[in-house]
Each structure stands twice: as structure tokens, then as C-alpha cells.
Design a protein around this motif. Structure first.
Motif, PDB file in Angstrom:
ATOM      1  N   LEU A   1     -11.965  -6.850   4.535  1.00  0.00           N
ATOM      2  CA  LEU A   1     -11.463  -6.167   3.341  1.00  0.00           C
ATOM      3  C   LEU A   1     -11.251  -4.686   3.615  1.00  0.00           C
ATOM      4  N   THR A   2     -10.267  -4.120   2.937  1.00  0.00           N
ATOM      5  CA  THR A   2     -10.034  -2.686   3.042  1.00  0.00           C
ATOM      6  C   THR A   2     -11.057  -1.927   2.193  1.00  0.00           C
ATOM      7  N   ARG A   3     -11.016  -0.602   2.343  1.00  0.00           N
ATOM      8  CA  ARG A   3     -11.958   0.221   1.570  1.00  0.00           C
ATOM      9  C   ARG A   3     -11.726   0.052   0.072  1.00  0.00           C
ATOM     10  N   ARG A   4     -10.454   0.010  -0.335  1.00  0.00           N
ATOM     11  CA  ARG A   4     -10.161  -0.135  -1.761  1.00  0.00           C
ATOM     12  C   ARG A   4     -10.608  -1.488  -2.274  1.00  0.00           C
ATOM     13  N   GLU A   5     -10.418  -2.539  -1.498  1.00  0.00           N
ATOM     14  CA  GLU A   5     -10.863  -3.864  -1.917  1.00  0.00           C
ATOM     15  C   GLU A   5     -12.381  -3.953  -1.965  1.00  0.00           C
ATOM     16  N   ARG A   6     -13.042  -3.229  -1.064  1.00  0.00           N
ATOM     17  CA  ARG A   6     -14.506  -3.227  -1.095  1.00  0.00           C
ATOM     18  C   ARG A   6     -15.040  -2.579  -2.366  1.00  0.00           C
ATOM     19  N   ARG A   7     -14.305  -1.568  -2.878  1.00  0.00           N
ATOM     20  CA  ARG A   7     -14.755  -0.922  -4.109  1.00  0.00           C
ATOM     21  C   ARG A   7     -14.666  -1.859  -5.306  1.00  0.00           C
ATOM     22  N   LEU A   8     -13.886  -2.917  -5.211  1.00  0.00           N
ATOM     23  CA  LEU A   8     -13.794  -3.889  -6.293  1.00  0.00           C
ATOM     24  C   LEU A   8     -14.895  -4.944  -6.226  1.00  0.00           C
ATOM     25  N   VAL A   9     -15.510  -5.090  -5.048  1.00  0.00           N
ATOM     26  CA  VAL A   9     -16.450  -6.198  -4.855  1.00  0.00           C
ATOM     27  C   VAL A   9     -17.706  -5.991  -5.682  1.00  0.00           C
ATOM     28  N   ALA A  10     -18.304  -4.805  -5.602  1.00  0.00           N
ATOM     29  CA  ALA A  10     -19.576  -4.572  -6.290  1.00  0.00           C
ATOM     30  C   ALA A  10     -19.463  -4.758  -7.797  1.00  0.00           C
ATOM     31  N   PRO A  11     -18.474  -4.135  -8.487  1.00  0.00           N
ATOM     32  CA  PRO A  11     -18.387  -4.397  -9.933  1.00  0.00           C
ATOM     33  C   PRO A  11     -18.068  -5.834 -10.260  1.00  0.00           C
ATOM     34  N   ALA A  12     -17.250  -6.499  -9.414  1.00  0.00           N
ATOM     35  CA  ALA A  12     -16.902  -7.894  -9.696  1.00  0.00           C
ATOM     36  C   ALA A  12     -18.123  -8.799  -9.575  1.00  0.00           C
ATOM     37  N   VAL A  13     -18.927  -8.598  -8.531  1.00  0.00           N
ATOM     38  CA  VAL A  13     -20.113  -9.442  -8.345  1.00  0.00           C
ATOM     39  C   VAL A  13     -21.141  -9.161  -9.430  1.00  0.00           C
ATOM     40  N   ALA A  14     -21.368  -7.886  -9.733  1.00  0.00           N
ATOM     41  CA  ALA A  14     -22.334  -7.552 -10.785  1.00  0.00           C
ATOM     42  C   ALA A  14     -21.879  -8.100 -12.133  1.00  0.00           C
ATOM     43  N   GLY A  15     -20.595  -7.933 -12.438  1.00  0.00           N
ATOM     44  CA  GLY A  15     -20.088  -8.472 -13.700  1.00  0.00           C
ATOM     45  C   GLY A  15     -20.150  -9.986 -13.750  1.00  0.00           C
ATOM     46  N   SER A  16     -19.883 -10.629 -12.616  1.00  0.00           N
ATOM     47  CA  SER A  16     -19.947 -12.090 -12.586  1.00  0.00           C
ATOM     48  C   SER A  16     -21.361 -12.587 -12.851  1.00  0.00           C
ATOM     49  N   ALA A  17     -22.355 -11.932 -12.234  1.00  0.00           N
ATOM     50  CA  ALA A  17     -23.744 -12.340 -12.446  1.00  0.00           C
ATOM     51  C   ALA A  17     -24.167 -12.116 -13.901  1.00  0.00           C
TER      52      ALA A  17
ATOM     53  N   PRO B   1     -13.391  -0.561   7.635  1.00  0.00           N
ATOM     54  CA  PRO B   1     -14.583  -0.019   8.295  1.00  0.00           C
ATOM     55  C   PRO B   1     -15.476  -1.079   8.905  1.00  0.00           C
ATOM     56  N   GLY B   2     -15.447  -2.300   8.392  1.00  0.00           N
ATOM     57  CA  GLY B   2     -16.335  -3.341   8.910  1.00  0.00           C
ATOM     58  C   GLY B   2     -15.640  -4.374   9.757  1.00  0.00           C
ATOM     59  N   GLU B   3     -14.424  -4.080  10.205  1.00  0.00           N
ATOM     60  CA  GLU B   3     -13.657  -5.075  10.940  1.00  0.00           C
ATOM     61  C   GLU B   3     -14.306  -5.372  12.287  1.00  0.00           C
ATOM     62  N   VAL B   4     -14.419  -6.654  12.627  1.00  0.00           N
ATOM     63  CA  VAL B   4     -15.013  -7.105  13.880  1.00  0.00           C
ATOM     64  C   VAL B   4     -14.053  -8.083  14.527  1.00  0.00           C
ATOM     65  N   GLU B   5     -13.782  -7.860  15.804  1.00  0.00           N
ATOM     66  CA  GLU B   5     -12.892  -8.755  16.539  1.00  0.00           C
ATOM     67  C   GLU B   5     -13.659 -10.011  16.924  1.00  0.00           C
ATOM     68  N   MET B   6     -13.205 -11.158  16.403  1.00  0.00           N
ATOM     69  CA  MET B   6     -13.845 -12.434  16.681  1.00  0.00           C
ATOM     70  C   MET B   6     -12.773 -13.488  16.876  1.00  0.00           C
ATOM     71  N   SER B   7     -13.083 -14.451  17.712  1.00  0.00           N
ATOM     72  CA  SER B   7     -12.163 -15.566  17.910  1.00  0.00           C
ATOM     73  C   SER B   7     -12.305 -16.560  16.771  1.00  0.00           C
TER      74      SER B   7
ATOM     75  N   PRO C   1       0.829  -1.202   0.000  1.00  0.00           N
ATOM     76  CA  PRO C   1       0.000   0.000   0.000  1.00  0.00           C
ATOM     77  C   PRO C   1       0.860   1.247   0.000  1.00  0.00           C
ATOM     78  N   ALA C   2       0.298   2.323  -0.515  1.00  0.00           N
ATOM     79  CA  ALA C   2       1.030   3.584  -0.556  1.00  0.00           C
ATOM     80  C   ALA C   2       1.291   4.105   0.852  1.00  0.00           C
ATOM     81  N   GLU C   3       0.388   3.863   1.793  1.00  0.00           N
ATOM     82  CA  GLU C   3       0.537   4.286   3.163  1.00  0.00           C
ATOM     83  C   GLU C   3       0.183   3.119   4.062  1.00  0.00           C
ATOM     84  N   PRO C   4       0.733   3.106   5.282  1.00  0.00           N
ATOM     85  CA  PRO C   4       0.369   2.027   6.207  1.00  0.00           C
ATOM     86  C   PRO C   4      -1.134   2.012   6.458  1.00  0.00           C
ATOM     87  N   LEU C   5      -1.683   0.812   6.496  1.00  0.00           N
ATOM     88  CA  LEU C   5      -3.114   0.668   6.717  1.00  0.00           C
ATOM     89  C   LEU C   5      -3.432   0.934   8.177  1.00  0.00           C
ATOM     90  N   GLY C   6      -4.491   1.687   8.393  1.00  0.00           N
ATOM     91  CA  GLY C   6      -4.914   1.988   9.743  1.00  0.00           C
ATOM     92  C   GLY C   6      -6.300   1.439  10.021  1.00  0.00           C
TER      93      GLY C   6
END
Length: 284
Positions: free
Chosen positions: A138-154, A46-52, A36-41
Motif C-alpha cells: 500500500l502507498t502512504r495515502r492508502e495506509r492512512r485510510l487503514v487505521a480509521p477503517a479498521v477502528a471504525g469496522s471494529a 515505505p514497507g515494500e518488500v521484494e518477494m517471489s 495520482p497527482a504525481e508519479p509514484l516513487g
């Protein structure tokens, strides 16, 4: 002024020799693309949940069970309408008589048709459950890839089914019926015929997912569009092999049509990869 012009004296004692500047070796281009261009923070997840681990496994188990339940319910609904579905699948075979060659053959055929149809209808829910499981990590950038990928796949899955239904299946049946028509009368087993049609349609729909895979690889920086384009000769060879393996029949017409479709889809994927590479932010 050099050091020789200012020799060491008791008032000016010699200092320690200066260390040479460190040599910095840049990482390979592939690693730079993945870094990444900058360290991930925390804000990048945004949707990260701490789970065992046990909680993750429980969530996965629940989503798998809900997906299977959706497939079973959709298949049960299709089983109630299996006769119209079978008649619809018989449409490309104009003038062919179908036989039941064994007791219970049509029953097993009905279950098979309902299963394929139920899986296709429940596929959006299965994708939703899968995405709901992986999105929190997933990071914010990876989330932006999900919607077009799923729509295109369908869209490509439906396009693959339509291409097989309107082009591959009629062309294959015309060739198979015309070849030897003056020698034998075509009387087909309903089970063998539906196996041929269903497998050809599903295999074509899966082959149509190739551009989505190329788009994701290019967006993540794994493979670039020029690299994909330089491998076009190997793609034609692999497409020919895939056309021979994926088609349930051995007729050359179906193989050539599927090979041409895969090659054309690969070129479309190269164009999408070039677009994704141009939109990908530059890495520091």
C-alpha cells in the motif's frame, strides 16, 4: 506580416508546412480521480518488500494458519465457559422453557456457541494478520485510510452486536411469543432458539459495516457522496430486501427495525463519504 507579403524567392525558399497542434483529450473524471497527482516513487511504498510468488504464497499460508489457530484457541476457551454463555443468550427469552429434542443436541449447540464466540474474540488478530499481509503493497495515502477503517469496522461490529442484542432480539421475541400465546404454549428447542439469536446478531454486525465501505469508496474516488445520496430510493429498497433476507425469522418487527438501521447507517456513510471527498487531495 503575412506569408503573401513575403513571397518565396531563391534567397528565401519555402519551408515545410507547419504541423497542426495536437488535440489533447482529457481522460474521464473517474480515471482522473483514480490517477495520482504525481508519479509514484519508491518513497510512496515505505514497507515494500521484494518477494517471489512462492514466498508470497508461503507468507499467506502462514498467516492463514495463525489466524485459524487463534480462532481455534479462542473457541476452545469459550467452550470451557459455554454454559454461562448459553444462559446469557437465554436472557431475552423471559419465561420460555427450552428443550433438548434430540440426543446430543446441547453438545452441538455448545460447539456452535463456542465457535461464534471464538471467532468474535479472535477477529482482532485475524484483522492484524490480514493487514500485515497487505500493508507492504500500500502507498502512504492508502495506509492512512487503514487505521480509521479498521477502528471504525471494529466499533461498528460491536455496535451491531449490541443493537441486535438490545433492540432486534427482544422485539422479535416479544412479537413471536405474543402471537398465538392464547393458543399454544411456547416450548422452544434450544438449538433453534440459539440459531435464531446468533444468526441475527452476526447478520446485524455485518450490516453495520456499510459506512466503512462507503468511506473507503469515497476516499479512493470511486463513488462520490452526491452520487450515493441520489441513490437513496434504491438503498431503501435494498435495505428492505436485506432485512427480509438477513433476519432468520419472518416477523415484520425485526425486518422493519433492521431496514431502518441499514438506511440510517447508509446516511451516516454518505456524511462520512462527503467528509472523505473534501479531505481527498485534488488530482492534477
Amino acid at each position: 506580416m503575412s506569408d503573401t507579403d513575403n513571397p518565396p524567392t531563391p534567397e528565401n525558399p519555402p519551408g515545410p508546412p507547419s504541423a497542426p497542434a495536437p488535440i489533447r483529450i482529457p481522460p474521464p473524471a473517474a480515471e482522473q480521480a483514480l490517477q495520482p497527482a504525481e508519479p509514484l516513487g519508491p518513497d510512496d511504498f515505505p514497507g515494500e518488500v521484494e518477494m517471489s510468488l512462492v514466498e508470497h504464497l508461503e507468507e499467506l499460508r502462514g498467516r492463514v494458519l495463525r489466524s485459524l489457530l487463534a480462532v481455534v484457541l479462542a473457541a476452545a476457551g469459550c467452550l470451557a465457559l459455554v454454559r454461562p454463555l448459553v444462559r446469557l443468550l437465554e436472557v431475552p427469552a423471559h419465561g420460555i422453557r427450552f428443550l433438548q429434542l434430540a440426543p446430543g443436541e446441547f453438545l452441538f449447540v455448545s460447539l456452535k456457541v463456542a465457535g461464534y464466540a471464538g471467532l468474535s474474540l479472535a477477529l482482532p488478530w485475524v484483522l492484524y494478520e490480514s493487514l500485515a499481509f497487505v500493508l507492504p503493497g500500500l502507498t502512504r495515502r492508502e495506509r492512512r485510510l487503514v487505521a480509521p477503517a479498521v477502528a471504525g469496522s471494529a466499533v461498528l461490529f460491536a455496535a451491531g452486536l449490541a443493537f441486535a442484542w438490545w433492540a432486534l432480539v427482544p422485539a422479535a421475541l416479544r412479537f413471536l411469543v405474543s402471537y398465538g400465546a392464547d393458543v399454544v404454549e411456547p416450548l422452544w428447542s434450544i438449538e433453534r432458539y440459539l440459531d435464531f439469536v446468533l444468526l441475527l446478531m452476526v447478520a446485524t454486525a455485518l450490516a453495520f459495516q456499510l459506512p466503512v465501505l462507503q468511506l473507503l469508496l469515497a476516499a479512493l474516488g470511486v463513488v462520490s457522496a452526491p452520487t450515493m445520496l441520489r441513490a437513496w430510493r434504491w438503498v431503501v429498497l435494498v435495505a428492505a430486501l436485506a432485512g427480509a433476507v438477513l433476519t432468520p425469522s419472518t416477523d415484520p418487527v425485526t425486518m422493519l427495525l433492521l431496514t431502518g438501521a441499514i438506511t440510517a447507517l447508509y446516511l451516516v456513510g454518505v456524511a462520512l463519504a462527503a467528509l472523505a471527498g473534501g479531505l481527498r487531495p485534488a488530482q492534477a
